[in-house]
Design an enzyme around this catalytic site. Structure first.
Site, PDB file in Angstrom:
ATOM      1  N   HIS A  61      -1.835  14.173  -0.947  1.00 32.88           N
ATOM      2  CA  HIS A  61      -1.043  14.368   0.259  1.00 32.88           C
ATOM      3  C   HIS A  61      -1.538  15.661   0.916  1.00 32.88           C
ATOM      4  O   HIS A  61      -1.226  16.752   0.433  1.00 32.88           O
ATOM      5  CB  HIS A  61       0.440  14.496  -0.078  1.00 32.88           C
ATOM      6  CG  HIS A  61       1.008  13.299  -0.781  1.00 32.88           C
ATOM      7  ND1 HIS A  61       1.663  12.278  -0.116  1.00 32.88           N
ATOM      8  CD2 HIS A  61       1.015  12.951  -2.095  1.00 32.88           C
ATOM      9  CE1 HIS A  61       2.051  11.363  -0.994  1.00 32.88           C
ATOM     10  NE2 HIS A  61       1.666  11.746  -2.204  1.00 32.88           N
ATOM     11  N   PHE A  62      -2.309  15.534   1.977  1.00 35.81           N
ATOM     12  CA  PHE A  62      -2.877  16.707   2.634  1.00 35.81           C
ATOM     13  C   PHE A  62      -2.081  17.130   3.867  1.00 35.81           C
ATOM     14  O   PHE A  62      -2.460  18.055   4.570  1.00 35.81           O
ATOM     15  CB  PHE A  62      -4.347  16.456   2.980  1.00 35.81           C
ATOM     16  CG  PHE A  62      -5.288  16.566   1.795  1.00 35.81           C
ATOM     17  CD1 PHE A  62      -4.830  16.909   0.527  1.00 35.81           C
ATOM     18  CD2 PHE A  62      -6.642  16.310   1.951  1.00 35.81           C
ATOM     19  CE1 PHE A  62      -5.696  17.004  -0.563  1.00 35.81           C
ATOM     20  CE2 PHE A  62      -7.528  16.416   0.870  1.00 35.81           C
ATOM     21  CZ  PHE A  62      -7.050  16.764  -0.379  1.00 35.81           C
ATOM     22  N   ARG A  63      -0.980  16.412   4.175  1.00 36.06           N
ATOM     23  CA  ARG A  63       0.078  16.861   5.074  1.00 36.06           C
ATOM     24  C   ARG A  63      -0.273  16.881   6.561  1.00 36.06           C
ATOM     25  O   ARG A  63       0.501  17.412   7.356  1.00 36.06           O
ATOM     26  CB  ARG A  63       0.573  18.265   4.673  1.00 36.06           C
ATOM     27  CG  ARG A  63       1.011  18.419   3.221  1.00 36.06           C
ATOM     28  CD  ARG A  63       2.099  17.461   2.848  1.00 36.06           C
ATOM     29  NE  ARG A  63       2.718  17.800   1.559  1.00 36.06           N
ATOM     30  CZ  ARG A  63       3.467  16.961   0.858  1.00 36.06           C
ATOM     31  NH1 ARG A  63       3.689  15.739   1.322  1.00 36.06           N
ATOM     32  NH2 ARG A  63       4.014  17.322  -0.287  1.00 36.06           N
ATOM     33  N   ASN A  93       2.467   9.313   4.263  1.00 36.58           N
ATOM     34  CA  ASN A  93       3.786   9.879   4.589  1.00 36.58           C
ATOM     35  C   ASN A  93       3.645  11.254   5.242  1.00 36.58           C
ATOM     36  O   ASN A  93       4.020  12.278   4.689  1.00 36.58           O
ATOM     37  CB  ASN A  93       4.685   9.933   3.350  1.00 36.58           C
ATOM     38  CG  ASN A  93       4.056  10.653   2.177  1.00 36.58           C
ATOM     39  OD1 ASN A  93       2.853  10.587   1.963  1.00 36.58           O
ATOM     40  ND2 ASN A  93       4.889  11.328   1.394  1.00 36.58           N
ATOM     41  N   HIS A 177       4.379   3.317  -5.116  1.00 36.38           N
ATOM     42  CA  HIS A 177       5.240   4.305  -5.753  1.00 36.38           C
ATOM     43  C   HIS A 177       6.477   3.545  -6.203  1.00 36.38           C
ATOM     44  O   HIS A 177       7.209   2.995  -5.382  1.00 36.38           O
ATOM     45  CB  HIS A 177       5.613   5.406  -4.758  1.00 36.38           C
ATOM     46  CG  HIS A 177       6.561   6.436  -5.307  1.00 36.38           C
ATOM     47  ND1 HIS A 177       6.348   7.779  -5.152  1.00 36.38           N
ATOM     48  CD2 HIS A 177       7.727   6.342  -6.011  1.00 36.38           C
ATOM     49  CE1 HIS A 177       7.329   8.464  -5.724  1.00 36.38           C
ATOM     50  NE2 HIS A 177       8.177   7.598  -6.254  1.00 36.38           N
ATOM     51  N   HIS A 235       1.017   6.879 -10.556  1.00 34.49           N
ATOM     52  CA  HIS A 235       1.722   7.894 -11.362  1.00 34.49           C
ATOM     53  C   HIS A 235       2.757   7.335 -12.342  1.00 34.49           C
ATOM     54  O   HIS A 235       3.959   7.527 -12.196  1.00 34.49           O
ATOM     55  CB  HIS A 235       2.341   8.979 -10.490  1.00 34.49           C
ATOM     56  CG  HIS A 235       3.019   8.538  -9.220  1.00 34.49           C
ATOM     57  ND1 HIS A 235       3.879   7.476  -9.153  1.00 34.49           N
ATOM     58  CD2 HIS A 235       2.964   9.062  -7.974  1.00 34.49           C
ATOM     59  CE1 HIS A 235       4.320   7.367  -7.911  1.00 34.49           C
ATOM     60  NE2 HIS A 235       3.782   8.314  -7.178  1.00 34.49           N
ATOM     61  N   ASP A 309      -1.987  13.130  -7.309  1.00 30.71           N
ATOM     62  CA  ASP A 309      -0.798  13.147  -6.447  1.00 30.71           C
ATOM     63  C   ASP A 309      -0.568  14.564  -5.908  1.00 30.71           C
ATOM     64  O   ASP A 309       0.565  15.034  -5.815  1.00 30.71           O
ATOM     65  CB  ASP A 309       0.440  12.633  -7.183  1.00 30.71           C
ATOM     66  CG  ASP A 309       1.590  12.310  -6.233  1.00 30.71           C
ATOM     67  OD1 ASP A 309       1.349  12.183  -5.020  1.00 30.71           O
ATOM     68  OD2 ASP A 309       2.735  12.188  -6.711  1.00 30.71           O
ATOM     69  N   HIS A 313       3.864  22.182  -1.305  1.00 29.69           N
ATOM     70  CA  HIS A 313       4.990  22.718  -0.540  1.00 29.69           C
ATOM     71  C   HIS A 313       4.912  24.234  -0.630  1.00 29.69           C
ATOM     72  O   HIS A 313       4.344  24.782  -1.579  1.00 29.69           O
ATOM     73  CB  HIS A 313       6.324  22.236  -1.110  1.00 29.69           C
ATOM     74  CG  HIS A 313       6.478  20.748  -1.144  1.00 29.69           C
ATOM     75  ND1 HIS A 313       6.780  20.006  -0.028  1.00 29.69           N
ATOM     76  CD2 HIS A 313       6.349  19.859  -2.160  1.00 29.69           C
ATOM     77  CE1 HIS A 313       6.843  18.719  -0.358  1.00 29.69           C
ATOM     78  NE2 HIS A 313       6.589  18.607  -1.652  1.00 29.69           N
TER      79      HIS A 313
END
Length: 444
Positions: A61-63, A93, A177, A235, A309, A313
């Site tokens: 997740h590189f946002r 996401n 997921h 996961h 994964d 944050h």
């Protein structure tokens, strides 16, 4: 012509260790031989170093877009390269979520400008975007991602008919997921009544419970068997879920599974008291017995792929109470070193680590010309010193969020250098001038 010669390396590749030289020309491996004597543009004497295929991380997740105060494609791909990861597959996401073909192509275009590593992106499923999924070219994305139990805006696919449509019509592998949201919500209400807002982080695996994982994973497996869909469950965290998968090599399997580095390393019995929110993730890190069962499943082939994964944050976000602290932890800079520590501990042989982080990922996702040290393949390679310790400290963190769950730990091995498409992007703590990685191509 641009040539690169690596001499005297110990190659770990396709189940064996060999001493060899590797000649790279224009980004691809031209020759592998016991001795190669030519004048190359650049030569590295890799005596005492181990040469591995670069890690292919099938879940990060590189946002970007929309959450770039936490991370972005440039910062996290740079950290990944420093950690020996040469290719990533990034999740949908973000904001706006990657649930249209237009958004999918926009992310590919952005990566072509700023990504240090090679890349592909998942198209996200929703309860109502089946027509977009039907239009997807199989060569356009690494897969379709379904959140079957994680509250990520409108990306939670919780209607059975919508799930069945995706499983029936997806033209590519489906990555899921798996957690059952109603079960989790009931547990959250129970623990909020017991503790108020001051829920201990050690309760996380009881709230995101094993029963919720198994219920959702078994449902996904049943749907795949019914529809014939290619399914990859991400996961895995419980011993019970492992019974859903068949042992053996990844080749030819319809249903496969992934374990993540943090679930192979940490365990709830020992680590929540010290790490707290820093290891809060979904699905939750469970018991030491679960961790050990997952390790064994990697060995026997019930777990086909190891990934991260990677989900950064900020420390300010993580410092909040249980219900407000977000789930996820940054890993791509240290994931390979963590796995190499498990090699030193006798958990996994080097050949198995390479299989699960490179070979099997390339096979499962049908990636063209990557994942192996082979003549004709792209030179995505990492040189490691297995016997040079390195301590993880906050000042070394390359993530935009600026921290690591392994802070203070001394790894037994060091990533010395990383080549992406035959270019030495990282060497002895320093980066080359930026050049972008390449979009993945698929044998589909």
């Amino acid at each position: 012509m641009n040539t690169f010669l690596i001499k005297n390396a110990t190659l770990v590749n396709e189940g064996a260790q060999t001493q060899a030289d590797v000649l790279i020309r224009n980004g691809r491996i031209e020759k592998i031989a016991p001795t190669i004597d030519i004048r190359a543009t650049r030569t590295i004497d890799a005596e005492g170093l181990t040469l591995l295929p670069g890690m292919i991380d099938d879940q990060v997740h590189f946002r970007e877009p929309g959450l770039t105060h936490k991370a972005d494609i440039a910062s996290e791909s740079r950290a990944a390269v420093a950690g020996g990861t040469t290719t990533f597959m990034e999740m949908p996401n973000v904001n706006p979520p990657t649930v249209t073909l237009e958004a999918l192509e926009a992310k590919h275009a952005r990566a072509a400008e700023v990504s240090w590593a090679n890349y592909s992106f998942y198209l996200g499923a929703t309860n109502d975007n089946i027509e977009e999924i039907k239009r997807l070219d199989p060569k356009q994305a690494c897969g379709v991602k379904i959140f079957m139990g994680s509250s990520t805006g409108n990306m939670l696919v919780d209607r059975d008919e919508a799930l069945r449509q995706v499983f029936t019509h997806s033209p590519v592998l489906i990555a899921t997921h798996c957690e059952d949201t109603p079960m989790i919500q009931a547990r959250e209400a129970e623990y909020r009544q017991r503790y108020g807002d001051d829920v201990p982080f050690s309760a996380h695996p009881e709230i995101r419970c094993r029963e919720a994982c198994y219920k959702s994973s078994s449902h996904a497996v049943a749907l795949a068997k019914e529809t014939g869909a290619q399914l990859h469950i991400l996961h895995i965290t419980t011993a019970e879920e492992l019974n859903l998968f068949e042992p053996g090599p990844v080749t030819g399997k319809q249903i496969t599974s992934e374990a993540c580095t943090h679930h192979l390393w940490f365990c709830g019995d020992e680590d929540y008291d010290a790490k707290g929110s820093l290891i809060k993730c979904n699905p939750a890190i469970k018991s030491c017995a679960d961790r050990d069962a997952i390790r064994q499943a990697v060995i026997d082939g019930r777990i086909d792929v190891i990934a991260t994964d990677h989900a950064p944050h900020t420390l300010e976000e993580k410092a909040q109470p249980y219900f407000k602290a977000p789930a996820g932890l940054p890993q791509v800079q240290r994931s390979l070193q963590a796995l190499l520590d498990l090699y030193h501990q006798g958990v996994f042989p080097l050949e198995l680590i390479v299989e699960k982080t490179s070979h099997a990922v390339a096979e499962r996702f049908q990636i063209r010309d990557r994942g192996y040290i082979r003549e004709g393949y792209w030179a995505d390679l990492v040189l490691v010193d297995l016997n040079r310790p390195e301590t993880d400290t906050r000042d070394k963190a390359l993530y935009k969020c600026g921290w690591s769950p392994w802070e203070g730990h001394t790894f037994k091995s060091t990533i010395v250098g990383t080549l992406v498409n035959g270019e030495l992007k990282y060497w002895e703590g320093a980066f080359s001038d930026f050049t972008p990685g390449k979009r993945l191509e698929f044998n589909r």
